[in-house]
Design an enzyme around this catalytic site. Structure first.
Site, mmCIF file in Angstrom:
data_model
loop_
_atom_site.group_PDB
_atom_site.id
_atom_site.type_symbol
_atom_site.label_atom_id
_atom_site.label_comp_id
_atom_site.label_asym_id
_atom_site.label_seq_id
_atom_site.Cartn_x
_atom_site.Cartn_y
_atom_site.Cartn_z
ATOM 1 N N ASP A 175 2.586 5.974 -5.164
ATOM 2 C CA ASP A 175 3.016 6.536 -3.890
ATOM 3 C C ASP A 175 1.776 7.078 -3.176
ATOM 4 O O ASP A 175 1.294 8.152 -3.514
ATOM 5 C CB ASP A 175 4.040 7.646 -4.152
ATOM 6 C CG ASP A 175 4.472 8.390 -2.897
ATOM 7 O OD1 ASP A 175 4.093 7.990 -1.789
ATOM 8 O OD2 ASP A 175 5.195 9.392 -3.051
ATOM 9 N N GLU A 207 0.468 12.580 4.677
ATOM 10 C CA GLU A 207 1.904 12.274 4.734
ATOM 11 C C GLU A 207 2.691 13.244 3.872
ATOM 12 O O GLU A 207 3.757 13.714 4.245
ATOM 13 C CB GLU A 207 2.162 10.829 4.270
ATOM 14 C CG GLU A 207 3.600 10.337 4.518
ATOM 15 C CD GLU A 207 4.595 10.631 3.397
ATOM 16 O OE1 GLU A 207 5.800 10.453 3.631
ATOM 17 O OE2 GLU A 207 4.188 11.034 2.293
ATOM 18 N N GLU A 208 2.139 13.547 2.691
ATOM 19 C CA GLU A 208 2.878 14.369 1.722
ATOM 20 C C GLU A 208 3.025 15.813 2.193
ATOM 21 O O GLU A 208 3.796 16.578 1.629
ATOM 22 C CB GLU A 208 2.171 14.338 0.352
ATOM 23 C CG GLU A 208 2.067 12.948 -0.276
ATOM 24 C CD GLU A 208 3.405 12.397 -0.769
ATOM 25 O OE1 GLU A 208 4.434 13.084 -0.609
ATOM 26 O OE2 GLU A 208 3.408 11.273 -1.293
ATOM 27 N N ASP A 230 6.110 2.364 2.689
ATOM 28 C CA ASP A 230 6.071 3.497 1.765
ATOM 29 C C ASP A 230 6.822 3.103 0.500
ATOM 30 O O ASP A 230 7.260 1.959 0.369
ATOM 31 C CB ASP A 230 6.678 4.746 2.429
ATOM 32 C CG ASP A 230 6.084 6.047 1.871
ATOM 33 O OD1 ASP A 230 5.630 6.047 0.701
ATOM 34 O OD2 ASP A 230 6.072 7.061 2.595
#
Lengths: 344, 338
Positions: A175, A207-208, A230
């Site tokens: 990820d 993004e996280e 993703d």
């Protein structure tokens, strides 16, 4: 594995790089190096990798995030152990006695503390320690630790890149290095045949931690259409295969009010026409991916989502099937081929 | 000894499946001593000293490590397992293992945190909810590589770090095995007996039969013991401290140690200036529990290398504790045997 060797090599090299949210430089550099084969590349003010291929036709943005979850050092205690907070959605249940790397002035090995049974109370039974209650053991006194580590330094979870049975692999930060690998593989499959389409590739930062990289990168690009790649949830014991995707069964085409319905339908049609394995991912609103930011950046952008199913998300043993990355790459390539008019 | 510990800890050998560890140790000692393997798999060694001993002394370390046995394979290819030895469930999810004769890679899977209710964010999966994922898509695919009954063990990188620390799996009790090997390789003053024992983690089985066979007058169990000298733990709960030398026990859950031996160990340490410490808590147990009850009784002591995160894939010891434990145990053995 040989059938998916290209994807495997890309993913392995990408997963070996460090890129905790806000500290993506190392992973960004590796990914930028790979992207340079196809287009001019620069780093955005927020640390995203941006590649541009000029054309006078439709402008398509391809996005995958380059950052990964981890921890951040908040303090060094009097015994030299590091106190931490999470950086992105790290999982407290997988912390105890795990191997980590502290990215200080140099990289330092550490172990997340695990409480011995004689210190556990009845209330602790069956419970993991929270982020405030663990620390990182780097085997140094406070004085020596302070020479190398300071608050704000990021910590990544160590992981080998393990080949499992079939075409499956396990590693930390699949990820979303799997998404980055899918886009790079799509460019390889296209062999430069992008017609008059203008292509922007974005390996976005942060993004996280909320999507700042994608929000600002999509604003700068002002593309006509975007495809974000993703990872999403794959079925496993206690995770129903009716509700979630299946590993090795192809790329997941997203449907959501915030995703452009025509794009989703085109992707489905192209998958069927080109015999690309796909499955559906239906969401009622937010997608929990960069699509949420890309869609509403600047004047707005039609957005689609392709997801690669993985197990054990946000652990050091994220597990995916290489065939799903390959199918995702094929579908991206087919979409660009059609939209750029090169197959006309 | 450091290289030896690193090699030893990498060898797989869960309780009852110690044969590879036994083979490794046999290679190390075969040129120095007489040895045999008993019916349970204990490696029993007689090392002739420079002089015959007046008292028969046995030194014990266990070869087995904690791990897993595959109990079943689901129709979609996931492996169920049982734990072998005392493993805290907190150290399983997200960890890597090797499985079976073919040593295939596997991982302990877990439901992603995104799909867990907020109030259950720190709730650990129960043993029944945990499974090993080797990437198989079906039971038939898995069966080509793994059979129910096969072993699984932690897959963990061996790393030297910090100021003289070592992290690896199975340091409990391969650190002890390394100390015994070095004692055998260096000719002792007096004759000594050694037992590299099986099945400590599942109930001290090997030590029971090995001690019966050797029939010693004195015994020293060489172990690793839990060290809780970590952030936020108060002095009286730390048990022992890395860097302060071998931990000598007065009592634990399986043994009240011989006071004469306990005192002698500290006298020798003082005389020879060897660092050592008292294990500051009545907790845990080890082969001494079986050894001291053998036949008519055996005067027994335990000396342990302090180890953080015991029974996890990331055991942590400080190398100089192994060296000082080696010196203390060698000196004590000589003193008892003379």
């Amino acid at each position: 594995m040989s059938e998916y060797q290209n994807v495997s090599l890309l993913l392995k090299a990408l997963c070996a790089a460090n890129g905790t949210s806000g500290d993506e430089a190392e992973a960004a550099e590796i990914a930028a190096g790979m992207l340079k084969k196809y287009m001019d590349v620069e780093i955005s003010p927020l640390g995203s990798v941006i590649g541009r291929l000029d054309g006078n036709g439709i402008h398509i943005l391809l996005d995958a995030h380059i950052d990964q979850i981890g921890l951040v050092v908040t303090a060094i205690d009097e015994t030299g152990f590091l106190k931490v907070a999470k950086c992105g959605g790290s999982d407290a249940r997988v912390l105890a006695a795990s191997d980590v790397t502290v990215h200080g002035k140099k990289d330092v090995f550490g172990v997340v503390t695990s409480t011995p049974p004689h210190l556990a109370s009845k209330d602790d039974e069956g419970k993991a320690k929270g982020f405030d209650d663990v620390s990182i053991d780097i085997g140094l006194s406070r004085e020596n630790a302070e020479k190398i580590v300071e608050p704000g330094d990021r910590i990544t979870f160590n992981s080998s890149f393990d080949e499992l049975l079939g075409n499956r692999v396990a590693s930390a930060c699949i990820d979303d290095r799997a998404g980055v690998a899918a886009i790079l593989r799509a460019l390889e499959l296209l062999e430069g045949k992008t017609g008059n389409a203008k292509i922007t590739v974005m390996f976005s930062s942060q993004e996280e931690t909320g999507g700042s990289g994608a929000l600002t990168g999509a604003f700068s690009a002002q593309a006509d259409e975007a495809i974000a790649v993703d990872v999403s949830f794959a079925s496993a014991p206690n995770i129903s295969s009716e509700k979630y995707a299946s590993l090795g069964m192809g790329t997941m085409i997203g449907y959501s009010p915030s995703l452009d319905f025509e794009m989703s339908k085109s992707l489905k049609r192209l998958a069927e026409e080109n015999e690309i394995q796909y499955q559906n991912e239906v969401m009622g609103g937010r997608t929990g991916t960069n699509c949420d930011e890309i869609q509403i950046s600047g004047r707005g952008c039609k957005t689609a989502l392709l997801s690669i199913p993985i197990r054990n998300m946000h652990t050091a043993v994220e597990l995916c099937d290489l065939s799903d990355i390959e199918e995702t790459a094929k579908l991206i390539a087919a979409y660009i081929t059609e939209r750029s008019g090169t197959n006309a | 000894m450091l290289e030896l510990i690193k090699e030893l800890s990498a060898v797989p050998g869960i309780s009852g499946r110690e044969n590879k560890v036994c083979e490794f140790i046999t290679e190390q000692i075969k040129d120095y001593a007489e040895y045999r393997i008993d019916p349970l798999g204990n490696l029993i060694v007689f090392r002739k000293g420079k002089k015959p001993s007046n008292h028969k002394v046995m030194i014990d370390a266990h070869m087995d490590e904690v791990g897993f046995i595959i109990s079943d394979i689901t129709s979609d290819g996931f492996l169920h397992f049982v734990k072998v030895g005392g493993i805290n469930t907190a150290v399983l999810a997200g960890r890597r293992v090797k499985v079976g004769e073919k040593e295939v890679n596997g991982v302990f899977g877990i439901k992603p945190i995104h799909l867990v209710d907020r109030e259950n964010e720190t709730k650990l999966p129960s043993d029944d909810d945990l499974y090993i994922d080797i990437g198989a898509s079906s039971r038939d695919e898995a069966l080509k590589y793994v059979q129910p009954g096969d072993s699984a063990w932690f897959s963990s990188e061996t790393v030297e770090f910090g100021d003289g620390f070592l992290k690896a799996k199975a340091l409990d009790d391969r650190a002890g095995c390394a100390i015994l090997i070095k004692m055998i390789q260096n000719e002792p003053e007096y004759d000594l007996w050694f037992s590299f024992s099986v099945q400590e983690e599942t109930g001290l089985k090997g030590a029971k039969t090995a001690t019966f066979t050797i029939d010693p007058e004195y015994a020293i169990a060489v172990e690793t013991t839990t060290a809780a000298d970590i952030s936020g733990v108060k002095d009286d709960k730390r048990v022992c401290i890395l860097g302060n030398g071998g931990a000598v026990s007065f009592m634990d859950r399986s043994t009240i140690y011989n006071k004469e031996l306990f005192d002698r160990a500290f006298e020798i340490a003082r005389e020879k200036n060897i660092p050592c410490q008292t294990k500051m808590m009545v907790a845990g147990g080890n082969n001494a529990g079986a050894i001291h009850q053998s036949r008519g009784g055996v005067k027994t002591l335990a000396v342990s290398v302090p180890c953080r995160y015991l029974h996890s894939p990331a055991c942590v010891i400080k190398y100089k504790d192994v060296e000082s434990s080696y010196e203390l145990i060698s000196a004590l053995a000589e003193d008892l045997a003379k």
